[in-house]
Design a protein around this motif. Structure first.
Motif, short mmCIF file in Angstrom:
data_model
loop_
_atom_site.label_atom_id
_atom_site.label_comp_id
_atom_site.label_asym_id
_atom_site.label_seq_id
_atom_site.Cartn_x
_atom_site.Cartn_y
_atom_site.Cartn_z
N MET A 16 33.75 -4.50 18.09
CA MET A 16 35.05 -4.06 18.58
C MET A 16 34.92 -2.61 19.02
SD MET A 16 38.82 -3.70 16.78
CE MET A 16 38.18 -3.10 15.27
N ASN A 17 35.41 -2.33 20.22
CA ASN A 17 35.47 -0.96 20.73
C ASN A 17 36.89 -0.70 21.20
OD1 ASN A 17 32.69 -0.51 20.40
ND2 ASN A 17 32.24 -1.33 22.42
N ILE A 18 37.39 0.48 20.89
CA ILE A 18 38.69 0.88 21.42
C ILE A 18 38.42 1.57 22.75
CG2 ILE A 18 40.75 2.28 21.07
CD1 ILE A 18 40.24 2.14 18.06
N LEU A 19 38.92 0.95 23.82
CA LEU A 19 38.70 1.51 25.16
C LEU A 19 39.75 2.55 25.52
CD1 LEU A 19 37.83 -1.79 27.04
CD2 LEU A 19 36.26 -0.15 25.97
N ALA A 20 40.96 2.35 25.04
CA ALA A 20 42.06 3.29 25.32
C ALA A 20 43.16 3.07 24.30
CB ALA A 20 42.62 3.06 26.73
N GLN A 21 43.94 4.09 24.07
CA GLN A 21 45.15 3.98 23.26
C GLN A 21 46.18 4.93 23.83
OE1 GLN A 21 44.55 5.10 19.12
NE2 GLN A 21 42.49 5.72 19.58
N PHE A 22 47.45 4.50 23.76
CA PHE A 22 48.49 5.28 24.41
C PHE A 22 49.86 4.91 23.89
CE2 PHE A 22 47.46 1.52 26.83
CZ PHE A 22 48.69 0.96 27.16
N ILE A 23 50.79 5.85 24.07
CA ILE A 23 52.19 5.59 23.77
C ILE A 23 52.78 4.87 24.97
CG2 ILE A 23 54.46 6.63 23.35
CD1 ILE A 23 52.97 8.98 22.00
N ARG A 24 53.23 3.66 24.75
CA ARG A 24 53.84 2.89 25.84
C ARG A 24 55.30 3.29 25.98
NH1 ARG A 24 53.08 -3.28 25.98
NH2 ARG A 24 51.40 -2.74 27.37
N ASP A 25 55.97 3.51 24.85
CA ASP A 25 57.38 3.88 24.87
C ASP A 25 57.71 4.59 23.56
OD1 ASP A 25 59.99 4.07 25.83
OD2 ASP A 25 60.57 2.13 25.04
N MET A 26 58.53 5.63 23.64
CA MET A 26 58.94 6.32 22.42
C MET A 26 60.32 6.91 22.62
SD MET A 26 57.07 9.31 20.19
CE MET A 26 57.39 10.65 21.29
N SER A 27 61.12 6.81 21.56
CA SER A 27 62.46 7.37 21.56
C SER A 27 62.72 7.98 20.19
CB SER A 27 63.48 6.26 21.85
OG SER A 27 64.78 6.70 21.61
N LEU A 83 66.66 8.18 14.34
CA LEU A 83 66.11 6.89 14.69
C LEU A 83 64.89 7.14 15.58
CD1 LEU A 83 66.33 3.77 14.76
CD2 LEU A 83 67.78 4.05 16.78
N LEU A 84 63.75 6.60 15.18
CA LEU A 84 62.51 6.74 15.93
C LEU A 84 62.00 5.35 16.29
CD1 LEU A 84 59.97 8.24 16.99
CD2 LEU A 84 59.12 8.21 14.65
N GLU A 85 61.79 5.12 17.58
CA GLU A 85 61.21 3.86 18.04
C GLU A 85 59.94 4.21 18.81
OE1 GLU A 85 65.06 1.00 18.56
OE2 GLU A 85 64.68 2.45 20.16
N LEU A 86 58.86 3.54 18.45
CA LEU A 86 57.56 3.84 19.03
C LEU A 86 56.82 2.56 19.34
CD1 LEU A 86 55.17 5.82 19.66
CD2 LEU A 86 54.57 5.65 17.24
N ASP A 87 56.38 2.41 20.58
CA ASP A 87 55.48 1.32 20.98
C ASP A 87 54.15 1.98 21.29
OD1 ASP A 87 57.79 -0.17 20.86
OD2 ASP A 87 57.69 -0.91 22.91
N TYR A 88 53.15 1.69 20.45
CA TYR A 88 51.83 2.30 20.60
C TYR A 88 50.83 1.20 20.89
CZ TYR A 88 48.07 5.64 19.77
OH TYR A 88 46.99 6.47 19.92
N ALA A 89 50.08 1.35 21.96
CA ALA A 89 49.16 0.30 22.41
C ALA A 89 47.71 0.75 22.35
CB ALA A 89 49.52 -0.12 23.83
#
Length: 162
Positions: A16-27, A83-89
């Motif tokens: 397994m290799n992580i190629l990228a990671q990023f915040i898709r959406d955050m509030s 309120l914190l909403e985070l989509d992390y990919a």
């Protein structure tokens, strides 16, 4: 001429290799500041986690998304503080995982790799929002996966009886 001793080829270890990671959406909503309330508050924090995984068009690549909702209310008056909403990919390259083990691998092992980064983001955002840094407890992704399987099985059983 090649020699074979009749032994089956040993299975290769999963890669397994992580190629990228990023915040898709955050509030982040600082409700306490919007109301103009100040002073000492005792927070009661609720954390919800949802996971999603999908195959990408490139061979052996998958995208795993951790959706986190952190709801903080006052213990005394149950007023909402923030309120914190985070989509992390994360985009993962995965090899040598049998098809029947791929789904749990994507929803257990991949989120484990992303979690330290999600924890740091939540801590920084809550601190920068004027609250003490929120250090998330370690999430048991195996238990989360098993609970989701049990919930889906119960839901299908209920649909089957209706």
């Amino acid at each position: 001429m090649t020699e074979t001793n009749g032994a089956a080829e040993a299975p290769q270890a999963p890669k397994m290799n992580i190629l990228a990671q990023f915040i898709r959406d955050m509030s982040f909503e600082n409700i306490l500041a919007q109301k103009g309330v100040s002073g000492e508050v005792q927070p009661d924090v609720q954390v919800q986690v949802n996971l999603d995984a999908k195959k990408r068009t490139a061979e052996n690549q998958y995208e795993v998304v951790m959706k986190l909702k952190v709801d903080s209310k006052s213990k005394t008056g149950s007023d909402q503080l923030f309120l914190l909403e985070l989509d992390y990919a994360g985009v993962f390259h995965i090899e040598n995982v049998p098809e029947e083990q791929l789904h749990p691998f994507l929803l257990i092992e991949c989120p484990r790799m992303l979690f330290p980064f999600v924890r740091r983001i939540v801590s920084d955002v809550s601190r920068d929002g004027g609250f003490p840094p929120l250090n998330l407890e370690t999430i048991d992704f195996l238990a989360l996966y098993r609970n989701e399987l049990a919930r889906r099985a119960a839901q299908q059983e209920a649909v089957g009886q209706a």
